[in-house]
Design a protein around this motif. Structure first.
Motif, PDB file in Angstrom:
ATOM      1  N   ILE A 332      39.456  49.373  31.033  1.00 40.65           N
ATOM      2  CA  ILE A 332      40.681  49.079  31.785  1.00 40.65           C
ATOM      3  C   ILE A 332      40.755  50.030  32.971  1.00 40.65           C
ATOM      4  CG2 ILE A 332      43.210  48.982  31.708  1.00 40.65           C
ATOM      5  CD1 ILE A 332      42.909  48.750  28.597  1.00 40.65           C
ATOM      6  N   ALA A 333      41.135  49.508  34.133  1.00 43.43           N
ATOM      7  CA  ALA A 333      41.422  50.334  35.311  1.00 43.43           C
ATOM      8  C   ALA A 333      42.897  50.176  35.646  1.00 43.43           C
ATOM      9  CB  ALA A 333      40.549  49.913  36.486  1.00 43.43           C
ATOM     10  N   TRP A 334      43.601  51.301  35.787  1.00 38.41           N
ATOM     11  CA  TRP A 334      45.062  51.285  36.011  1.00 38.41           C
ATOM     12  C   TRP A 334      45.393  52.205  37.171  1.00 38.41           C
ATOM     13  CZ3 TRP A 334      48.972  55.041  35.520  1.00 38.41           C
ATOM     14  CH2 TRP A 334      50.293  54.594  35.349  1.00 38.41           C
ATOM     15  N   TRP A 335      46.058  51.660  38.173  1.00 40.96           N
ATOM     16  CA  TRP A 335      46.474  52.451  39.338  1.00 40.96           C
ATOM     17  C   TRP A 335      47.621  51.694  40.006  1.00 40.96           C
ATOM     18  CZ3 TRP A 335      42.706  54.083  43.876  1.00 40.96           C
ATOM     19  CH2 TRP A 335      43.374  55.009  44.699  1.00 40.96           C
ATOM     20  N   PRO A 336      48.855  51.967  39.615  1.00 44.58           N
ATOM     21  CA  PRO A 336      50.001  51.214  40.134  1.00 44.58           C
ATOM     22  C   PRO A 336      50.031  51.202  41.656  1.00 44.58           C
ATOM     23  CG  PRO A 336      50.674  52.614  38.317  1.00 44.58           C
ATOM     24  CD  PRO A 336      49.264  53.000  38.647  1.00 44.58           C
ATOM     25  N   GLY A 337      50.213  50.010  42.210  1.00 38.81           N
ATOM     26  CA  GLY A 337      50.299  49.856  43.657  1.00 38.81           C
ATOM     27  C   GLY A 337      48.965  49.705  44.341  1.00 38.81           C
ATOM     28  N   VAL A 339      45.647  48.953  42.217  1.00 40.40           N
ATOM     29  CA  VAL A 339      44.855  48.016  41.425  1.00 40.40           C
ATOM     30  C   VAL A 339      45.807  46.966  40.855  1.00 40.40           C
ATOM     31  CG1 VAL A 339      43.392  47.700  39.399  1.00 40.40           C
ATOM     32  CG2 VAL A 339      43.077  49.707  40.862  1.00 40.40           C
ATOM     33  N   ALA A 340      45.677  45.748  41.323  1.00 40.61           N
ATOM     34  CA  ALA A 340      46.574  44.683  40.886  1.00 40.61           C
ATOM     35  C   ALA A 340      46.272  44.292  39.439  1.00 40.61           C
ATOM     36  CB  ALA A 340      46.425  43.468  41.796  1.00 40.61           C
ATOM     37  N   PRO A 341      47.309  43.936  38.683  1.00 37.95           N
ATOM     38  CA  PRO A 341      47.084  43.510  37.302  1.00 37.95           C
ATOM     39  C   PRO A 341      46.217  42.256  37.250  1.00 37.95           C
ATOM     40  CG  PRO A 341      49.417  43.981  37.697  1.00 37.95           C
ATOM     41  CD  PRO A 341      48.741  43.976  39.032  1.00 37.95           C
ATOM     42  N   PRO A 378      35.550  48.020  45.788  1.00 34.88           N
ATOM     43  CA  PRO A 378      35.925  46.724  46.383  1.00 34.88           C
ATOM     44  C   PRO A 378      36.500  45.754  45.351  1.00 34.88           C
ATOM     45  CG  PRO A 378      33.802  47.445  47.218  1.00 34.88           C
ATOM     46  CD  PRO A 378      34.144  48.367  46.080  1.00 34.88           C
ATOM     47  N   LEU A 379      35.993  45.801  44.139  1.00 36.83           N
ATOM     48  CA  LEU A 379      36.540  44.954  43.079  1.00 36.83           C
ATOM     49  C   LEU A 379      37.918  45.435  42.665  1.00 36.83           C
ATOM     50  CD1 LEU A 379      36.313  42.825  40.769  1.00 36.83           C
ATOM     51  CD2 LEU A 379      35.197  44.613  39.416  1.00 36.83           C
ATOM     52  N   LEU A 380      38.070  46.740  42.480  1.00 34.57           N
ATOM     53  CA  LEU A 380      39.348  47.274  42.012  1.00 34.57           C
ATOM     54  C   LEU A 380      40.462  47.057  43.025  1.00 34.57           C
ATOM     55  CD1 LEU A 380      38.244  50.709  40.483  1.00 34.57           C
ATOM     56  CD2 LEU A 380      38.563  48.528  39.306  1.00 34.57           C
TER      57      LEU A 380
END
Length: 467
Positions: A332-337, A339-341, A378-380
């Motif tokens: 899982i990659a999480w970065w509010p604002g 990385v879009a859900p 680029p994907l994230l």
């Protein structure tokens, strides 16, 4: 009648406008500053051991929330099916096979006591220093048992945890019955459950370094054996040897499943505490969080504990094997604002994390052919598809190659060919009806193995990118 809207003071709108303007400016600034990086690496967590990857027994609300708010990978792979292999690839961005056959499995405390991750290799911690990062590692190392092969000699400014591959989660004694809990390069046993100690020290690190970019590797020992819950007594005693099946812990077959569940749920609470800390310190929007596992989970151990340990979902095989269950892992990659859900089927590997972090830290990429991984940025950030590329694994006499949905596994000379998109459980060997594809993948695999066994140029420390 005067509406409620009409009596709201103009000052309120000014405050809201200024707050929105500040938020926009802050978001613009965050887009150009190096992000904090929090990498949470779980030990032996199977593909479907958490709810968001299909588990219906283990309660993992914090990890599930991370997945709901972040990007969940359904085709992410560890570089190896064992502990040391993946850790070596993770830290260097290179196939661990380049460092010698010992790094294809787990470094052994007796056989491999005098080796470790080569000091000339560039680690994530070292590579991020030009961008001003401070780096901490809390938990499991398993890339060297003595100086100079220690985290503090590989770029980490702070280290607390164990050097060996497994330890008692309460007494912190190794398989040989020796103390194995360190602060820096000093042996320093302390009481407490491994998950709790690692979480405490990680939170302390975040609090102390909130004002500078940090790279934090939270390297949990759980859910690796010995299988012990948070409220159990210690199992290992100093001076006793646990190299036989006693290394697995105090629970007999039939009693391990609830203990493993407690361990998974302890990990989940740890994730919740770490995310809460980021939010409390207003660091959540400036921190990339990666959650993953070092390899697949055990379905059984030898002829014991069948169905009691990990859940690898529909995947065939388990830890130590090159079937998907050994190396396809939750991620899982999480970065509010930023990385879009969502959910991505793109294929990636642990070795891709170093180039990703360099990219996000605005550091010049390390030129090919020094790195084997590629940047996932680029994907994230923009959901750009990743380029087509082959993937390879090797552990002893077993090797595998993948290109697109096709995977070839060679086990002692026997070819097994699977179409993973149609057959993720690797139930149907298609080698007899696809000889040309077998020949093509075999040729690629042979070329890769020859390259792995030759010396390769070392990467140079990157420099900050230009304006």
């Amino acid at each position: 009648m005067i509406s409620n809207f009409s009596v709201i003071p103009i000052a309120f709108f000014s405050a809201v406008f200024l707050q929105g303007t500040f938020a926009s400016a802050q978001e613009a600034a965050d887009a150009h500053r190096p992000p904090n990086i929090l990498l949470i690496l779980i030990d032996d967590l199977g593909y479907a051991d958490v709810g968001c990857f299909g588990n219906r027994s283990n309660q993992t609300p914090h990890i599930d929330r991370l997945a709901a708010e972040g990007l969940r990978f359904t085709d992410f792979h560890s570089n190896g099916p064992m502990c040391s292999a993946t850790r070596a690839a993770l830290l260097t961005g290179r196939y661990q096979n380049r460092f010698g056959r010992a790094f294809e499995g787990a470094l052994d405390a007796d056989r491999d006591h005098d080796i470790g991750l080569p000091l000339e290799e560039l680690t994530i911690a070292e590579a991020l220093k030009p961008a001003g990062y401070v780096s901490g590692l809390f938990g499991k190392w398993h890339l060297g048992y003595q100086a100079p092969f220690l985290p503090t000699r590989q770029g980490f400014d702070e280290f607390r945890g164990l050097l060996t591959g497994d330890g008692d989660h309460h007494s912190h004694l190794s398989r040989s019955g020796d103390p194995d809990w360190w602060v820096g390069e000093t042996l320093a046993l302390e009481p407490g459950y491994s998950v709790d100690l690692i979480t405490r020290d990680s939170i302390d690190f975040i609090e102390r370094h909130r004002d500078q970019p940090f790279f934090l590797l939270v390297s949990h020992l759980a859910i690796h054996f010995p299988w012990q819950g948070p409220n159990e007594p210690a199992h290992r005693q100093q001076g006793h040897d646990y190299s036989d099946l006693s290394k697995l812990g105090p629970h007999p077959p039939g009693a391990v499943r609830p203990v493993v569940r407690e361990m998974v749920e302890a990990i989940d609470r740890s994730v919740g505490q770490l995310i809460t800390t980021l939010q409390r310190l207003n660091l959540d929007r400036s921190t990339l969080v990666i959650f993953t596992s070092d390899n697949g989970g055990y379905r059984h151990y030898g002829n014991r504990f069948h169905g009691e340990i990990s859940d690898n979902g529909p995947l065939r095989g388990q830890k130590g094997q090159l079937f998907e269950g050994g190396h396809r892992v939750p991620a899982i990659a999480w970065w509010p604002g930023r990385v879009a859900p969502g959910v991505t089927p793109e294929t990636a590997m642990t070795m891709d994390l170093l180039p990703t972090f360099l990219d996000l830290a605005h550091l010049e990429p390390i030129a090919a052919p020094a790195l084997d991984g590629i940047s996932l940025a680029p994907l994230l950030l923009r959901r750009e598809p990743l380029p087509d590329r082959p993937f390879f694994w090797r552990n002893g006499s077993v090797a595998a190659a993948r290109l697109g949905p096709w995977k070839l596994l060679i086990d002692d000379g026997r070819p097994l060919l699977f179409h993973l998109a149609a057959d993720p459980s690797e139930s149907h060997n298609l080698s007899a009806t696809n000889p040309n594809r077998v020949a093509h993948l075999s040729s690629m695999l042979d070329t890769w193995q020859d390259e792995m066994d030759r010396p390769r140029p070392l990467p140079a420390n990157p420099s900050p990118a230009g304006p």
